[in-house]
Design a protein around this motif. Structure first.
Motif, mmCIF file in Angstrom:
data_model
loop_
_atom_site.group_PDB
_atom_site.id
_atom_site.type_symbol
_atom_site.label_atom_id
_atom_site.label_comp_id
_atom_site.label_asym_id
_atom_site.label_seq_id
_atom_site.Cartn_x
_atom_site.Cartn_y
_atom_site.Cartn_z
ATOM 1 N N LEU A 75 -29.943 -16.377 -25.710
ATOM 2 C CA LEU A 75 -28.962 -15.626 -26.493
ATOM 3 C C LEU A 75 -29.032 -15.930 -27.989
ATOM 4 C CD1 LEU A 75 -25.873 -15.856 -24.111
ATOM 5 C CD2 LEU A 75 -27.154 -13.805 -24.684
ATOM 6 N N THR A 76 -29.652 -17.039 -28.348
ATOM 7 C CA THR A 76 -29.700 -17.412 -29.762
ATOM 8 C C THR A 76 -31.110 -17.360 -30.346
ATOM 9 O OG1 THR A 76 -29.879 -19.761 -29.124
ATOM 10 C CG2 THR A 76 -27.672 -18.897 -29.593
ATOM 11 N N SER A 77 -32.089 -16.982 -29.537
ATOM 12 C CA SER A 77 -33.459 -16.896 -30.024
ATOM 13 C C SER A 77 -33.668 -15.615 -30.823
ATOM 14 C CB SER A 77 -34.438 -16.919 -28.845
ATOM 15 O OG SER A 77 -34.339 -15.713 -28.102
ATOM 16 N N ALA A 78 -34.889 -15.430 -31.309
ATOM 17 C CA ALA A 78 -35.227 -14.211 -32.052
ATOM 18 C C ALA A 78 -35.084 -12.971 -31.184
ATOM 19 C CB ALA A 78 -36.653 -14.319 -32.593
ATOM 20 N N PHE A 79 -35.162 -13.175 -29.859
ATOM 21 C CA PHE A 79 -35.037 -12.048 -28.933
ATOM 22 C C PHE A 79 -33.658 -12.015 -28.272
ATOM 23 C CE2 PHE A 79 -39.596 -12.902 -29.186
ATOM 24 C CZ PHE A 79 -40.091 -11.634 -29.455
ATOM 25 N N GLY A 80 -32.710 -12.736 -28.872
ATOM 26 C CA GLY A 80 -31.363 -12.751 -28.328
ATOM 27 C C GLY A 80 -30.748 -11.365 -28.244
ATOM 28 N N TRP A 81 -31.076 -10.524 -29.217
ATOM 29 C CA TRP A 81 -30.542 -9.154 -29.221
ATOM 30 C C TRP A 81 -31.006 -8.386 -27.974
ATOM 31 C CZ3 TRP A 81 -33.954 -5.091 -29.016
ATOM 32 C CH2 TRP A 81 -35.299 -5.389 -29.300
ATOM 33 N N LEU A 82 -32.252 -8.667 -27.531
ATOM 34 C CA LEU A 82 -32.782 -7.976 -26.353
ATOM 35 C C LEU A 82 -32.079 -8.451 -25.088
ATOM 36 C CD1 LEU A 82 -34.831 -6.047 -25.104
ATOM 37 C CD2 LEU A 82 -36.481 -7.937 -25.050
ATOM 38 N N PHE A 83 -31.876 -9.786 -24.995
ATOM 39 C CA PHE A 83 -31.141 -10.343 -23.862
ATOM 40 C C PHE A 83 -29.742 -9.736 -23.811
ATOM 41 C CE2 PHE A 83 -28.495 -13.212 -21.555
ATOM 42 C CZ PHE A 83 -29.297 -13.877 -20.644
ATOM 43 N N ALA A 84 -29.079 -9.687 -24.966
ATOM 44 C CA ALA A 84 -27.722 -9.143 -25.034
ATOM 45 C C ALA A 84 -27.697 -7.669 -24.657
ATOM 46 C CB ALA A 84 -27.150 -9.341 -26.440
ATOM 47 N N ALA A 85 -28.670 -6.915 -25.152
ATOM 48 C CA ALA A 85 -28.732 -5.481 -24.859
ATOM 49 C C ALA A 85 -28.894 -5.240 -23.365
ATOM 50 C CB ALA A 85 -29.878 -4.832 -25.627
ATOM 51 N N LEU A 86 -29.771 -6.012 -22.741
ATOM 52 C CA LEU A 86 -30.014 -5.844 -21.302
ATOM 53 C C LEU A 86 -28.795 -6.267 -20.484
ATOM 54 C CD1 LEU A 86 -33.703 -7.133 -21.020
ATOM 55 C CD2 LEU A 86 -32.894 -4.777 -20.760
ATOM 56 N N PHE A 87 -28.188 -7.398 -20.872
ATOM 57 C CA PHE A 87 -27.021 -7.870 -20.125
ATOM 58 C C PHE A 87 -25.855 -6.891 -20.274
ATOM 59 C CE2 PHE A 87 -23.141 -10.268 -19.419
ATOM 60 C CZ PHE A 87 -23.440 -10.981 -18.275
ATOM 61 N N GLY A 88 -25.613 -6.449 -21.501
ATOM 62 C CA GLY A 88 -24.527 -5.498 -21.726
ATOM 63 C C GLY A 88 -24.734 -4.190 -20.984
ATOM 64 N N PHE A 89 -25.989 -3.761 -20.897
ATOM 65 C CA PHE A 89 -26.296 -2.489 -20.235
ATOM 66 C C PHE A 89 -26.199 -2.606 -18.719
ATOM 67 C CE2 PHE A 89 -29.198 0.810 -18.613
ATOM 68 C CZ PHE A 89 -28.703 1.918 -19.289
ATOM 69 N N THR A 90 -26.580 -3.762 -18.173
ATOM 70 C CA THR A 90 -26.678 -3.886 -16.713
ATOM 71 C C THR A 90 -25.486 -4.574 -16.055
ATOM 72 O OG1 THR A 90 -27.904 -5.991 -16.922
ATOM 73 C CG2 THR A 90 -29.195 -3.952 -16.803
ATOM 74 N N TYR A 91 -24.535 -5.088 -16.837
ATOM 75 C CA TYR A 91 -23.442 -5.825 -16.203
ATOM 76 C C TYR A 91 -22.628 -4.953 -15.250
ATOM 77 C CZ TYR A 91 -19.410 -8.696 -15.286
ATOM 78 O OH TYR A 91 -18.430 -9.401 -14.633
ATOM 79 N N ALA A 92 -22.298 -3.742 -15.666
ATOM 80 C CA ALA A 92 -21.513 -2.858 -14.798
ATOM 81 C C ALA A 92 -22.236 -2.575 -13.474
ATOM 82 C CB ALA A 92 -21.170 -1.557 -15.519
ATOM 83 N N PRO A 93 -23.544 -2.256 -13.491
ATOM 84 C CA PRO A 93 -24.255 -2.119 -12.207
ATOM 85 C C PRO A 93 -24.248 -3.408 -11.387
ATOM 86 C CG PRO A 93 -25.509 -1.062 -13.938
ATOM 87 C CD PRO A 93 -24.376 -1.795 -14.612
ATOM 88 N N LEU A 94 -24.256 -4.575 -12.055
ATOM 89 C CA LEU A 94 -24.181 -5.843 -11.327
ATOM 90 C C LEU A 94 -22.869 -5.960 -10.566
ATOM 91 C CD1 LEU A 94 -25.636 -8.494 -13.827
ATOM 92 C CD2 LEU A 94 -26.711 -7.588 -11.762
ATOM 93 N N VAL A 95 -21.795 -5.419 -11.153
ATOM 94 C CA VAL A 95 -20.498 -5.451 -10.487
ATOM 95 C C VAL A 95 -20.553 -4.676 -9.172
ATOM 96 C CG1 VAL A 95 -18.077 -4.734 -10.656
ATOM 97 C CG2 VAL A 95 -19.218 -5.762 -12.635
ATOM 98 N N ILE A 96 -21.270 -3.573 -9.190
ATOM 99 C CA ILE A 96 -21.395 -2.748 -7.982
ATOM 100 C C ILE A 96 -22.064 -3.535 -6.864
ATOM 101 C CG2 ILE A 96 -22.416 -0.640 -7.023
ATOM 102 C CD1 ILE A 96 -22.292 0.542 -9.846
ATOM 103 N N THR A 97 -23.071 -4.325 -7.203
ATOM 104 C CA THR A 97 -23.818 -5.092 -6.197
ATOM 105 C C THR A 97 -23.137 -6.394 -5.829
ATOM 106 O OG1 THR A 97 -25.131 -6.295 -7.847
ATOM 107 C CG2 THR A 97 -25.961 -4.155 -7.129
ATOM 108 N N GLY A 98 -22.203 -6.854 -6.656
ATOM 109 C CA GLY A 98 -21.559 -8.142 -6.423
ATOM 110 C C GLY A 98 -22.268 -9.307 -7.087
ATOM 111 N N LEU A 99 -23.415 -9.045 -7.712
ATOM 112 C CA LEU A 99 -24.190 -10.119 -8.342
ATOM 113 C C LEU A 99 -23.490 -10.712 -9.559
ATOM 114 C CD1 LEU A 99 -27.774 -8.553 -8.146
ATOM 115 C CD2 LEU A 99 -26.934 -10.514 -6.847
#
Length: 473
Positions: free
Chosen positions: A298-322
């Motif tokens: 989350l704090t590396s040069a690619f932190g923005w990519l990690f954040a973008a992916l997590f923010g985009f996929t969190y709602a689908p994760l809720v559906i699966t229970g993950l």
């Protein structure tokens, strides 16, 4: 004639009849079915029922959103169907017949942390309030905090640490208790085990790095370090499961007339020894690696990519229970770093889902029937309960769900990019700002605005341009 006479009759038929129901229970807003053959449920017909506000399948259970009147509906349903309802715990056990190994593991993890969430939320609010009155220099030209100019607030600041310490430093006690409760073993033994991990006799976990000498238990032929595991999650989980394993196996072989004496002793004592020699150090190492990897991501040069992916996929994760896995990661980050930069993204995802529903209210402002579902769903989502919004509205129409995912992703990038940290897990909607560290509150407020505006605008744009729009009427 009962209020839901026709509805319960239809629902029983659409779920495949009495013979297709392995178990049924209810929670605050939903009917929870464990179906022998989930394929027999006619989801389209169930979704079309006026009393139903949405459906989804999670953790092996087919769940039908009814709303606040679900207790009345449930009673009429089981009475009409001629079946005996079960508790939520029994339904969860029955549901595991429909779950994969991974889903079962995630289900267990969620059930362990769910009872702890209220205390953790309270603890986060307390830490946030203490930070506001004790750390922010708001008085005398920005040179003093409230506690420095008022003895009353200094006393409040000192007193509240009693609760904060009980929740976070002694968290292993809650974890080992919850595991014992969940595994059906002796809960008081779980509590005692947790206390042995945080006892005042032990060197505080936070003092290990600076201690000149670490005390030991000297057995003559061997020495064991007396180190505490305050606020540590994984050591407590490993110890809790070990205790439950020993106890359950012993009860299988020890005669009942001596089990009261033999089982507790030979389950607890070896577990405590193993916890301090093997499981504690191992769990600490694993937890440190997990927290460092997540924080580095989350704090590396690619932190923005990690954040973008997590923010985009969190709602689908809720559906699966993950999404239940994030609780353990958040708690580990808190113990290692004194806060979490993961949880703020979860709160933003919830806000984004509510904002997409707000746009649907705007788009369907003349549809009274739709507003009966969407307005309560939007309110509950902004207050942290996302299921009615996600399953009752956003997934039903698809395009608002996508709009919310995009808005959540953008807000997460801003949150991580500006270093937003939360004191702890909190209420996952608009009130979530109360759990954010004071120095990051304004930045989080901007992230919240992004999570409100972007999904709203995108939902309207998708609708006006017929993007992913389908007829659900």
């Amino acid at each position: 004639m009962s209020k839901f006479a026709n509805d319960v009759k239809e629902l029983l038929e659409y779920v495949g009849g009495k013979e297709n129901i392995a178990a049924v229970s209810h929670c605050a807003t939903r009917m929870r079915f464990v179906l022998n053959d989930p394929k027999k449920a006619d989801v389209k017909k169930i979704d079309a029922m006026k009393v139903v506000k949405g459906t989804f399948t999670q953790a092996g259970q087919f769940q039908v959103i009814i709303g606040n009147e679900v207790p009345v509906f449930y009673n009429e349903f089981v009475r009409y169907a001629g079946i005996e309802g079960v508790s939520k715990e029994e339904a969860k056990k029955a549901a595991r017949q429909n779950m994969s190994l991974l889903q079962r593991l995630i289900s267990h993890l969620g059930e362990i942390f769910a009872p702890l969430i209220p205390a953790i939320v309270v603890g986060g609010l307390i830490l946030g309030f203490r930070n506001v009155i004790g750390d922010i220099k708001m008085f005398e030209n920005g040179t003093k905090s409230l506690t420095e100019i008022s003895q009353f607030w200094a006393g409040v600041h000192h007193f509240l640490w009693l609760i904060g310490e009980a929740i976070f430093f002694f968290l292993p006690v809650g974890i080992t208790w919850s595991i014992s409760k969940k595994m059906g073993t002796t809960q008081i033994l779980g509590i005692v085990l947790g206390i042995t991990l945080v006892s005042p006799q032990l060197l505080n976990a936070y003092a290990v790095a600076t201690a000149k000498e670490i005390p030991v238990w000297n057995f003559g032929f061997a020495q064991v370090k007396m180190i505490g595991y305050q606020a540590q999650v994984i050591p407590a989980m490993l110890a809790g499961f070990t205790l439950s394993f020993f106890e359950s196996k012993l009860r299988e072989v020890v005669p009942s007339y001596i089990s009261m004496i033999v089982v507790p002793f030979f389950a607890l004592v070896p577990t405590v020894l193993i916890a301090h020699t093997i499981l504690g150090p191992l769990g600490w190492a694993i937890g440190s690696v997990i927290s460092k990897v997540v924080y580095a991501g989350l704090t590396s040069a690619f932190g923005w990519l990690f954040a973008a992916l997590f923010g985009f996929t969190y709602a689908p994760l809720v559906i699966t229970g993950l999404h239940h896995m994030t609780n353990a990661i958040d708690l580990q980050l808190m113990s290692e770093l004194g806060g979490t930069n993961l949880w703020p993204m979860i709160a933003l995802s919830n806000i984004a889902q509510g904002s997409a529903v707000l746009a649907m209210i705007y788009l369907n402002k003349h549809d009274e029937e739709e507003k009966q579902v969407s307005i309560p769903a939007c309110i509950s989502c902004y207050l942290g309960v996302t299921e009615p919004a996600m399953f009752g509205i956003n997934l039903k129409y698809v395009y608002p769900f996508l709009a919310a995912m995009i808005g959540s992703s953008i807000a997460a990038v801003f949150s991580v990019g500006t270093g937003v940290m939360a004191n702890s897990i909190g209420v996952g909607g608009l009130p979530g700002i109360l759990s954010i560290k004071p120095q990051f509150m304004f930045k989080f407020f901007i992230a919240m605005l992004i999570a409100i505006i972007v999904p709203f605008v995108l939902t309207v744009v998708f609708k006006k341009n017929n993007i992913l729009v389908k007829d659900n009427k």
